[in-house]
Write an enzyme that holds these catalytic residues in place. Sequence first.
Site, PDB file in Angstrom:
ATOM      1  N   PRO A   1       0.827  -1.201   0.000  1.00 15.04           N
ATOM      2  CA  PRO A   1       0.000   0.000   0.000  1.00 15.04           C
ATOM      3  C   PRO A   1       0.865   1.256   0.000  1.00 15.04           C
ATOM      4  O   PRO A   1       1.893   1.300   0.677  1.00 15.04           O
ATOM      5  CB  PRO A   1      -0.770  -0.091   1.316  1.00 15.04           C
TER       6      PRO A   1
ATOM      7  N   HIS B   1      15.108   0.705  30.748  1.00 20.95           N
ATOM      8  CA  HIS B   1      14.554  -0.173  29.714  1.00 20.95           C
ATOM      9  C   HIS B   1      15.123   0.192  28.336  1.00 20.95           C
ATOM     10  O   HIS B   1      15.676  -0.659  27.637  1.00 20.95           O
ATOM     11  CB  HIS B   1      13.034  -0.044  29.723  1.00 20.95           C
ATOM     12  N   GLU B   2      15.016   1.467  27.999  1.00 23.37           N
ATOM     13  CA  GLU B   2      15.511   1.889  26.679  1.00 23.37           C
ATOM     14  C   GLU B   2      17.025   1.765  26.596  1.00 23.37           C
ATOM     15  O   GLU B   2      17.568   1.368  25.553  1.00 23.37           O
ATOM     16  CB  GLU B   2      15.069   3.322  26.367  1.00 23.37           C
TER      17      GLU B   2
HETATM   18  P1  ADP Z   1      -1.255   2.812  -3.823  1.00 20.15           P
HETATM   19  O1  ADP Z   1      -2.322   2.919  -4.830  1.00 20.15           O
HETATM   20  O2  ADP Z   1      -0.092   1.999  -4.261  1.00 20.15           O
HETATM   21  O3  ADP Z   1      -1.710   2.389  -2.465  1.00 20.15           O
HETATM   22  P2  ADP Z   1      -1.060   5.592  -4.302  1.00 20.15           P
HETATM   23  O4  ADP Z   1      -0.750   5.570  -5.737  1.00 20.15           O
HETATM   24  O5  ADP Z   1      -2.448   5.921  -3.941  1.00 20.15           O
HETATM   25  O6  ADP Z   1      -0.629   4.254  -3.595  1.00 20.15           O
HETATM   26  O7  ADP Z   1      -0.059   6.580  -3.598  1.00 20.15           O
HETATM   27  C1  ADP Z   1      -0.430   7.423  -2.567  1.00 20.15           C
HETATM   28  C2  ADP Z   1       0.311   8.728  -2.663  1.00 20.15           C
HETATM   29  O8  ADP Z   1       1.689   8.552  -2.357  1.00 20.15           O
HETATM   30  C3  ADP Z   1       0.297   9.293  -4.054  1.00 20.15           C
HETATM   31  O9  ADP Z   1      -0.805  10.108  -4.225  1.00 20.15           O
HETATM   32  C4  ADP Z   1       1.579  10.087  -4.138  1.00 20.15           C
HETATM   33  O10 ADP Z   1       1.380  11.390  -3.691  1.00 20.15           O
HETATM   34  C5  ADP Z   1       2.492   9.376  -3.162  1.00 20.15           C
HETATM   35  N1  ADP Z   1       3.438   8.539  -3.895  1.00 20.15           N
HETATM   36  C6  ADP Z   1       3.522   7.200  -3.843  1.00 20.15           C
HETATM   37  N2  ADP Z   1       4.526   6.753  -4.613  1.00 20.15           N
HETATM   38  C7  ADP Z   1       5.079   7.832  -5.180  1.00 20.15           C
HETATM   39  C8  ADP Z   1       6.163   8.026  -6.106  1.00 20.15           C
HETATM   40  N3  ADP Z   1       6.867   6.997  -6.573  1.00 20.15           N
HETATM   41  N4  ADP Z   1       6.453   9.283  -6.466  1.00 20.15           N
HETATM   42  C9  ADP Z   1       5.752  10.329  -5.993  1.00 20.15           C
HETATM   43  N5  ADP Z   1       4.723  10.206  -5.146  1.00 20.15           N
HETATM   44  C10 ADP Z   1       4.386   8.986  -4.722  1.00 20.15           C
HETATM   45 ZN    ZN Z   2      11.117  -1.992  24.847  1.00 19.25          ZN
END
Ligand code: ADP
Ligand code: ZN
Length: 606
Positions: free
Chosen positions: A204, A424-425
Site C-alpha cells: 500500500p 529499559h531503553e
Molecule cells: P497505492 O495505490 O499503491 O496504495 P497511491 O498511488 O495511492 O498508492 O499513492 C499514494 C500517494 O503517495 C500518491 O498520491 C503520491 O502522492 C504518493 N506517492 C507514492 N509513490 C510515489 C512516487 N513513486 N512518487 C511520488 N509520489 C508517490
Molecule cells: Zn522496549
Amino acid sequence: MKPLSKNIIIGIIAILVVSALFSSYSLNADEPEEVTLATLVEEIEAGQVSAIDIEGVEVLVTLTDGTTQTSRKESSVSISEVLIDYGLTAEQLRAADITIKDRSTRSYILGVILPSLLPLLILILIFWFMIRQMQGANNRAMSFGMSGAKEMKDSKQKISFKDVAGAKEAKEELQEVVEFLKHPKKFSDLGAKLPKGVLLMGRPGTGKTLLARAVAGEAGVPFFHISGSEFVEMFVGVGASRVRDLFSKAKKAAPCIVFVDEIDAVGRQRGSGLGGSHDEREQTLNQILVEMDGFDPNIGVIVIAATNRPDVLDPALLRPGRFDRRVVIDLPDIKDREAILDVHAKNKPLAEDVKLHRVAERTPGFSGADLMNLLNEAAIRAARRDDTKISQEDVLDSIEKVLLGPERKSYVMSKEEKKVTAYHEAGHALVAHLLPNCDPIHKVSIISRGMAGGYTLKLPSEDRRLHKRAEFIDDMAMMLGGFIAEKETFGDVTTGASDDLRKCTQLAREIVTRYGMSEKLGPRVFGNAQEMVFLGREIHEQRNYSEKTAEAIDAEVENFVNSAMETARDIIRKEKLQLDKIAKKLLEDEVIEKEGFEALFETKSS
Ligand code: ADP
Ligand code: ZN
Ligand code: MG
C-alpha cells in the site's frame, strides 16, 4: 437517518400548508345570512333577487341591493324544480330575471374529489421522498447495472511519469503500454497482439494508483477508474452487470484504460469465501474474466489492475491472455526516497538546512505515501511554530511521528516510571550497539510517543530485502534488552516490556515455522496460513503437522527465546556501568541522538 426525518418534516409541512389553504377557502370572511328556500321563493316573488349561484347543495343568493344569502337544496334536483315545488310558477321565475349559474362541477372537484384525493397525494409524495432518500443511501444499488466508473479524461491535474519518482522498472514496463495506446496500429500491423491486462503489485502507498493515472496521462487516453469494492453491492448480480457496463463503455471509448483498483476485493480465489458475499464476488470475477477474454485485444482497451495482495488472487486472473503483464512496485530504496521527497517538497518552502538526503537515509521501509505524509506533517509542524519555512527539525520530528505516533509531552511520568523507562531503553540500546548484526542506533528517547513509553530508534544503514538468521537472533536479544535491563537493575519487571516480548516470541516462531532456520526442525515450513476472507487477515492457521511436531516447534521457539535472553543478560551484566551511563544521560536529557550515543562509548574506552 437524518435525511429521512427531514423528509418527514417536509411532508408534515406540506400537509399543514394544504390544510391551511383549505380552511381559508371554506372560511369566507363575512358569513352570509342563511335563509330557507321558502324565504327565497318569497324574495323572488318580491323581485328582490338578482342572481342565484348553485354549488352542489349550496345556493348562493345575491339580492338586488347587493347582500348575499345562502340556502340549501338537495343536490339531485335542479334549483328551478325546487323553486317550482315551493310554489313559484314558471312565469314568475322567468319574470324575475335571475341569472342562475351552476358551479357544481367545479365545486364538485374542489369540494368532493380533491379532499378525498388529497391524503392519497400526500401519501404518494411522502413515499416518493422516502424512496428518493433510500436511493440516496444506495444510490448505486438503485441504478443497478451502471458501473459508476469515473472517467477521468481531461482531468485538470494531468499526471505524467514525471510525477512518479523512482519506480524505474515499473515505468519502463508501463512505457510500453503507453506506446500501445498511442499507436495501436503500429503493433497490430505487425501482427502483434496488444496486452490485455497489466497487474500492478506492491505494498500500500507505493504509488500503484498514481502510476496507473500517469499511464493514462502519458498516453492521453480516457481513463476509467473503478475500485474492486465498488463491484460488490448488496444485490447479487449487480457486480457482474456493472462489469458488463464498464466494458461496454470502455469499448466505445477505445483506445482507453480501464483501471480496476484494489482488484483483490473481487479477485480473490474463488471458493474461499465465507458468508453471503462470496457468490457475488465469484460472479463478478467470472464476468471480468469473460469480458477480458471477449474483446479483441487490438481495439485498444487495456485493463490495469492494482493490488497489494497478489498472493490471494485467483489463478484464473493470472492466466496468460488476462493479466499477463505483471509489474511489481517495490518500496522505494534510498535514492528513490530522496526523489519522492523532492517531488513532494516542490511546493513547500524548505529552510536551507534541510537535507532531504538525510531524511531519505532515516526512512527505510517508508512508502511513497508515507513520505508524502511525512512532509505534510513537517509543514504542519512548521506552521504551528509560526514559521514560514520548514526546518530540518520539523522533518526529522515528523519521521518519528509517522513511525510511532505523536509525542505525548503532556503525559507526565513519575520519577520512578521515568527511571524504569530510562533503564529499559538503555538496555535495548546497549544490546543493539554491542551486537554485530543489529542496525545502528539513531536515537534513544524516553518521551512517550503514541503507545510507547519510550523508544529506541535503530535504522539499517542500507536497504535490505534479505535477512540473515544471525540478524534475527541478535534482534531478538535486542528486543529482550529492555526487559533484562529492568530485571537486572530493579530486580523486578514491568508491563512496559509486554510488546517487546510479544514481538520477540513472534519472531522466534517465524524463524522456526516460516523461514526454516531452526537446525532441529530443518528447512520446513509449518502450518498453512489460511485466509479468512471476510476479515482479510490470517486469523486461522491450518495445522499440517502432528502433535509431536507441534511440541518440537514449541520447544524450539523456547530455545531461541532463551538463548536470546542469555545473550542480552550477558551483555547487560558485563556492561552494567555502560548501562548506568546511558540511563543517567537519558534521565538528564530525555533524548540521545546518534552522535551523543556513540560519544558515550568513546569516553569509556579512552
Ligand atoms: P497505492 O495505490 O499503491 O496504495 P497511491 O498511488 O495511492 O498508492 O499513492 C499514494 C500517494 O503517495 C500518491 O498520491 C503520491 O502522492 C504518493 N506517492 C507514492 N509513490 C510515489 C512516487 N513513486 N512518487 C511520488 N509520489 C508517490
Ligand atoms: Zn522496549
Ligand atoms: Mg491505490
